[in-house]
Motif scaffolding. Sequence first.
Motif, PDB file in Angstrom:
ATOM      1  N   THR A 466      10.314  25.542 -70.319  1.00 28.98           N
ATOM      2  CA  THR A 466       9.435  25.601 -71.478  1.00 28.98           C
ATOM      3  C   THR A 466       8.527  24.367 -71.493  1.00 28.98           C
ATOM      4  OG1 THR A 466      11.022  26.876 -72.769  1.00 28.98           O
ATOM      5  CG2 THR A 466       9.412  25.612 -73.999  1.00 28.98           C
ATOM      6  N   SER A 484       6.437  24.911 -76.536  1.00 27.55           N
ATOM      7  CA  SER A 484       6.049  26.323 -76.594  1.00 27.55           C
ATOM      8  C   SER A 484       7.199  27.245 -76.225  1.00 27.55           C
ATOM      9  CB  SER A 484       4.871  26.576 -75.647  1.00 27.55           C
ATOM     10  OG  SER A 484       5.231  26.268 -74.319  1.00 27.55           O
ATOM     11  N   THR A 485       7.020  28.504 -76.558  1.00 25.35           N
ATOM     12  CA  THR A 485       7.937  29.587 -76.193  1.00 25.35           C
ATOM     13  C   THR A 485       9.365  29.320 -76.672  1.00 25.35           C
ATOM     14  OG1 THR A 485       6.616  29.631 -74.162  1.00 25.35           O
ATOM     15  CG2 THR A 485       8.336  31.262 -74.352  1.00 25.35           C
ATOM     16  N   PRO A 487      12.106  30.745 -79.116  1.00 23.80           N
ATOM     17  CA  PRO A 487      12.315  31.983 -79.874  1.00 23.80           C
ATOM     18  C   PRO A 487      12.582  31.709 -81.346  1.00 23.80           C
ATOM     19  CG  PRO A 487      14.211  31.494 -78.471  1.00 23.80           C
ATOM     20  CD  PRO A 487      13.140  30.540 -78.079  1.00 23.80           C
ATOM     21  N   GLU A 488      12.259  32.680 -82.162  1.00 24.79           N
ATOM     22  CA  GLU A 488      12.392  32.519 -83.612  1.00 24.79           C
ATOM     23  C   GLU A 488      13.838  32.278 -84.029  1.00 24.79           C
ATOM     24  OE1 GLU A 488      11.393  35.070 -87.695  1.00 24.79           O
ATOM     25  OE2 GLU A 488      10.512  35.648 -85.763  1.00 24.79           O
ATOM     26  N   GLY A 491      13.824  28.472 -83.343  1.00 31.04           N
ATOM     27  CA  GLY A 491      12.719  27.600 -83.734  1.00 31.04           C
ATOM     28  C   GLY A 491      12.893  26.919 -85.072  1.00 31.04           C
ATOM     29  N   SER A 571      15.014  31.989 -91.144  1.00 27.81           N
ATOM     30  CA  SER A 571      13.644  32.232 -90.695  1.00 27.81           C
ATOM     31  C   SER A 571      12.689  32.161 -91.879  1.00 27.81           C
ATOM     32  CB  SER A 571      13.561  33.608 -90.035  1.00 27.81           C
ATOM     33  OG  SER A 571      12.251  33.874 -89.620  1.00 27.81           O
ATOM     34  N   TYR A 652       7.173  25.326 -87.503  1.00 27.89           N
ATOM     35  CA  TYR A 652       7.410  26.324 -86.466  1.00 27.89           C
ATOM     36  C   TYR A 652       6.510  27.508 -86.744  1.00 27.89           C
ATOM     37  CZ  TYR A 652       9.480  29.940 -83.580  1.00 27.89           C
ATOM     38  OH  TYR A 652       9.653  30.946 -82.662  1.00 27.89           O
ATOM     39  N   ARG A 654       5.937  31.195 -85.947  1.00 21.53           N
ATOM     40  CA  ARG A 654       6.689  32.307 -85.378  1.00 21.53           C
ATOM     41  C   ARG A 654       5.799  33.222 -84.541  1.00 21.53           C
ATOM     42  NH1 ARG A 654       8.956  35.795 -90.267  1.00 21.53           N
ATOM     43  NH2 ARG A 654       8.945  33.799 -91.347  1.00 21.53           N
ATOM     44  N   ASP A 655       4.509  33.314 -84.865  1.00 22.16           N
ATOM     45  CA  ASP A 655       3.614  34.181 -84.080  1.00 22.16           C
ATOM     46  C   ASP A 655       3.380  33.611 -82.684  1.00 22.16           C
ATOM     47  OD1 ASP A 655       3.358  35.946 -86.227  1.00 22.16           O
ATOM     48  OD2 ASP A 655       1.715  34.765 -87.088  1.00 22.16           O
ATOM     49  N   GLU A 656       3.152  32.300 -82.616  1.00 20.06           N
ATOM     50  CA  GLU A 656       2.903  31.663 -81.322  1.00 20.06           C
ATOM     51  C   GLU A 656       4.179  31.171 -80.671  1.00 20.06           C
ATOM     52  OE1 GLU A 656       0.186  28.530 -82.178  1.00 20.06           O
ATOM     53  OE2 GLU A 656      -1.531  29.861 -82.394  1.00 20.06           O
ATOM     54  N   GLN A 657       5.285  31.173 -81.412  1.00 16.96           N
ATOM     55  CA  GLN A 657       6.575  30.653 -80.935  1.00 16.96           C
ATOM     56  C   GLN A 657       6.436  29.201 -80.471  1.00 16.96           C
ATOM     57  OE1 GLN A 657       8.146  33.515 -78.019  1.00 16.96           O
ATOM     58  NE2 GLN A 657       9.429  34.342 -79.640  1.00 16.96           N
TER      59      GLN A 657
END
Length: 1269
Positions: A466, A484-485, A487-488, A491, A571, A652, A654-657
């Motif tokens: 990552t 980046s990347t 996961p929710e 995150g 979340s 964080y 969540r759309d772009e992780q």
Amino acid sequence: MRAPPSCPRWALLALALPVLALPAERLALLPHGEDRGDAALEPGDDVNSAALELNTTLRFYGAAVRSLYVTTNGIIAVNEPSSEEKYLGQFPVSFGAIAPFMADLDTTDGRGNVYYREDSSSDVLQLASDYIKRGFPETGFDPNSVVIVTWKLVAPFQPPGEDHALEEKRNTFQAVLASSDSSSYAIFLYPEDSLQFYSTYSKNGDENIPAMVGFSQASTDYYFWEKPGSYNVIANDEDSIRNLYKSSNAGKQGVWVFEIGSSSDSIVPAKISNILESIEPNEEDQEMTSKPFMSDYGSTEITQQYITSSTDSTEEDQHLVTYSVPRLDAEDFLTPYQDVTGTPSTESFYSPQNFPTAKAPPRQFRIQQFPPQPPQVIDVEEFDETGIVFRYHTDVQQTCANNRHQCSVHAICKDYPNGFCCSCIAGYKGNGRQCVAEGSPQRVNGKVRGRIFVGNNPVPVIFENTDLHSYVVMNQGRAYTAISTIPETLGYSLLPLASIGGIIGWMFAVEQQGYKNGFSITGGEFTRQTEVTFLHNNEKLVVKQKFSGIDEHGHLTISTEIEGRIPEIPSGASVHIEPYTELYHTSSSVITSSSSREYTVTEPERDGVASTYTGAYQWRQTISFDECIHDDTPHSAPATQQLSVDSVFVLYNRDEQILRYAMSNSIGPISDGSADINRNPCYTGTHNCDTNAVCRPGAGNRFFCECSIGFRGDGNVCYDIDECSEQPGLCGSNADCSNQPGTYRCECVEGYQFAADGQTCVDVDECQQGHCHPDAFCYNTPGSFSCRCKAGYRGDGFRCVLGDVEKTKCQHEREVALGSGGAFFPRDVRLGHFIPQCDEHGNYLPTQCHAGSGYCWCVDRDGNEIDGTRSGPGVRPPCLSTAAPPVVIGPSVRPDTVPLPPGTHLLFAQSGKIEHVPLEGNNMKKNGAKALLHIPDKVVIGVAYDCVDKIVYWTDISGPSISRASLHGGEPTTIIKTDLGSPEGIAVDHLGRNIFWTDSQLDRIEVARLDGRQRRILFDTGLVNPRAIVVDPVRGNLYWTDWNREAPKIETSYMDGTNRRILVKDDLGLPNGLTFDPYSSMLCWVDAGTKRLECMNPNQLGRRKIVEGIQYPFGVTSYGKNLYYTDWRRDAVVAVDRTISLENDNFQPHKRSRLYGITTAFAQCPGDKTLNQISQKTVTVHPAPSQRESMLPGLISLISDTAPGSLHTSLPISQSICLAAHGDQMPHQAISVLGYQHVPKPWQSREHLPTSQTTVEPLEWTVGEGSDL
């Protein structure tokens, strides 16, 4: 007698015990030679073995090595080594190596041998195990196999006319690599008097280069650059090389043992260093005194108290002993092996897990070796909590004179009694080894991997590779970090751990007067281990980070590993962290810190109400780094400093992780924040200075802004200085200057490379690289070279064949003079005949003489006498040769193809040339690789091969154009050069005799005959970035990729353009390369976005991932069980065994640059076997629909029929015929040449058709126009 206070209790016992006198025993090498089954390396100056495939995997720097390469030059390479001029005299080496004696060695003309084998016999395994257990008595290591490499009586490379004293000197040494399933050890053996020379002559200069002994991890290729691997040097000067056979680190003279691979990623030395069996004590051992021995040869930790008297000793024979130090000369003592900069790298310096791993450029410092003193007590200190014990001294005085390269170019070097130190010059910050401009923004790049349990979930979240990126506004101490990347599911729960990125804030925190941030102390080279304990449920998390200094692009590099359990945060929640302070304690290359943190979690609203709760954790961290210990002047920072962190922001997305941390940092004295100094805008970051400026604090709240080095302006606004424009000669001759923000970069022009100083560009001797034909002379010229065929040969020097050569002017005049009685005379000299004298190349000799008169004179290259040079009889003038070098200059190579040898080859494009690698079974025959075709000033992208006529086709985007050339030899021909935008992929239908190509600028796919005629557009809609294209001629299918970022896809159609459809559209990123294997009917592609190589059968559902995690693939082809792809980051052709999904080989061309398209040049057309089988069955020809007639006259498509034994061929109606099987008499050529409307005579009329033919309705049998039927 009282022991000194620093002496531990066990050393007191040593004073009362006798010395254990160990018997002398001459070191013997492990059994070797051809009678032991060894392979012998071919004689030569720079010879490499083929890959030695290992039965037991070798562990090296924590990685698994499955094959090795043995070289003449005293190294065992873990990847295929480059040519010697690229690595001799340099360390580390990019390909990775184990080096018992790396030097320019030569075994030509019987001057020694190199033997090697892998052995698993019990007697050899026992010998290796005994040596290892000498150095590591506590280990239970039992090897499964050993690799034994022996350099026996090898000679140094000796250029003509050099020091003849070296001619008879020979070296003998042996390397033994022992491996079990989990770990590996290296044993270096140097028998007594086996090393007779310690350096070799440099081919690139007039100096001698000392041999190098050590270990080098292979470098890592990134997209734009190559990162050198870790490395450790044992000896790199004549004194330390000389001591190899006199000393040891395993208690036996000439024996050196290292653990080179296990769960650790470092090299661990043996522990027994000063007890040598071969050293016989004097009759009267010297009494121990209270003066520490470490002032001579350094302190050393004696942790192993059991010394055996021989390799067969049992535990009953062992004694608890210590020893006194005999009176010995300096050379009788071990030169403790050392890392690249000379800091000894044994247990006495680091614990095994912290053995120093050097990075390029070298950054640690050597320490002076004092002359021997009277007998002394060995002074040993205990470990501290960090596992670090103190350094000892080497036997070589290290000064700035021979170590200036270890300092930053923005630093000064200063000598001290025991060594040297580096310090940054004014305007720069750092530790002297690494320096950055004050106030300049900094960037940090790296990778993160983790295995984290969230809450009570029994399944961890695992992530690899990552990306981490950080940007620091240095004059504000504000650090922005993004990971980046993530996961929710993980995150939101990582939001409280802002200090994952906070370490970057500490490194570049605003410094208050007299205090230092992390970069000023460490130079960005350190390891950090952090333990986090969450107080509610006692969850624990461990964070390990390694900072590797600044790379060639000026970016700091970091790797991060996270493992453990953290509380779950729901979340959509947000986390708030209040400003905090943290104390950093520095002591002897270690920084520690601990604190408690609180954070507030606001959960998502439910029914209009958002609940809030507070969490807390304890934070403990240890930072280990290397410091220069010689400068003891009181200018270092206080031992305890306070880091103040505020404006903490965590988020964080969540759309772009993406996980984001931001914070402002300053470092200074311990304070509650009320002191006046803390309110100066320079320390709070509230100034208005430009991001490329330094904030200079004044009295009270006053300050002024000053642009950073490399920028100019008033401080509020700063502009980059273009050093390249303002100082045209900045990079020196033969180099190009590239301006960078705040700095510049020098790059050598073509034909030159950096010298050892890393700054001066020196000429590359291409003649050493074998570019010219064997029957040609090579002439190296500055920045280039030239080739010229020898007498009796003709050609351009790159290709020479036997035959008459056009005579030169000198040869012609000489022939005339000899044949006509000598009518040609210079000037007025006519006393007898004058016969011009020519050299072997036909040039005039610079001195010409008249045989009759005895007069001699100098001539120019045209044979004209040079005024003022004529001399009387008996006197020869000192003429200089003016013969021009061959007219064909290296970069201007004629674009003739080199005839391809028999067999199957890989063809791949590398900018202005096409290269080939022969295939031998499933292996690349890399020593047979060479350029097939030079096409200067062209950018070749796609390559395709016609197996029928042995012709290679390629696309050129610089023209743009499409060209071809016969592999039988000859010049290339451009077949299409109009109405092209950016032709990329290209494919050849060897049955239908057509080419297909993609054009990514015009967004279309086109087809034409092989000679470029009858060109048609197949598709010009629904395409965005078409790239790769392949054909399946037997089934009549066409496949192509489109790397449209919004909707990447792989499409297919019939070869006449009908039945177009999307084959793959899900889970694609950048599908660059595509190949169809005619034998397995598998369609495979490489994707630079998903970093995968995948395959599928186009007629079936599902796809298979062959390999993942590849770097940046471009083209791909197949042969046998292997897939071969080109990789931009590795500059290599990589082989993957698709049956076991494993990379098994790679090939890097001599000159590294991007590789593009790749194809297989089959020795026999793939369709031959298929069509031979088809020819024994019924063949039915179905004419294509009438509308296809307008598509492409003569287009052939062979499509499998569902009926057993039948075959369809789609042709325009006017050219359709019918064929049927006729026993074994029907040759497959009747089908393969249908595109040319030719059928062998037995099939020309209905009378020859068998009665079993199938009637085709409703069309009548017709014959194509222009046929001979």
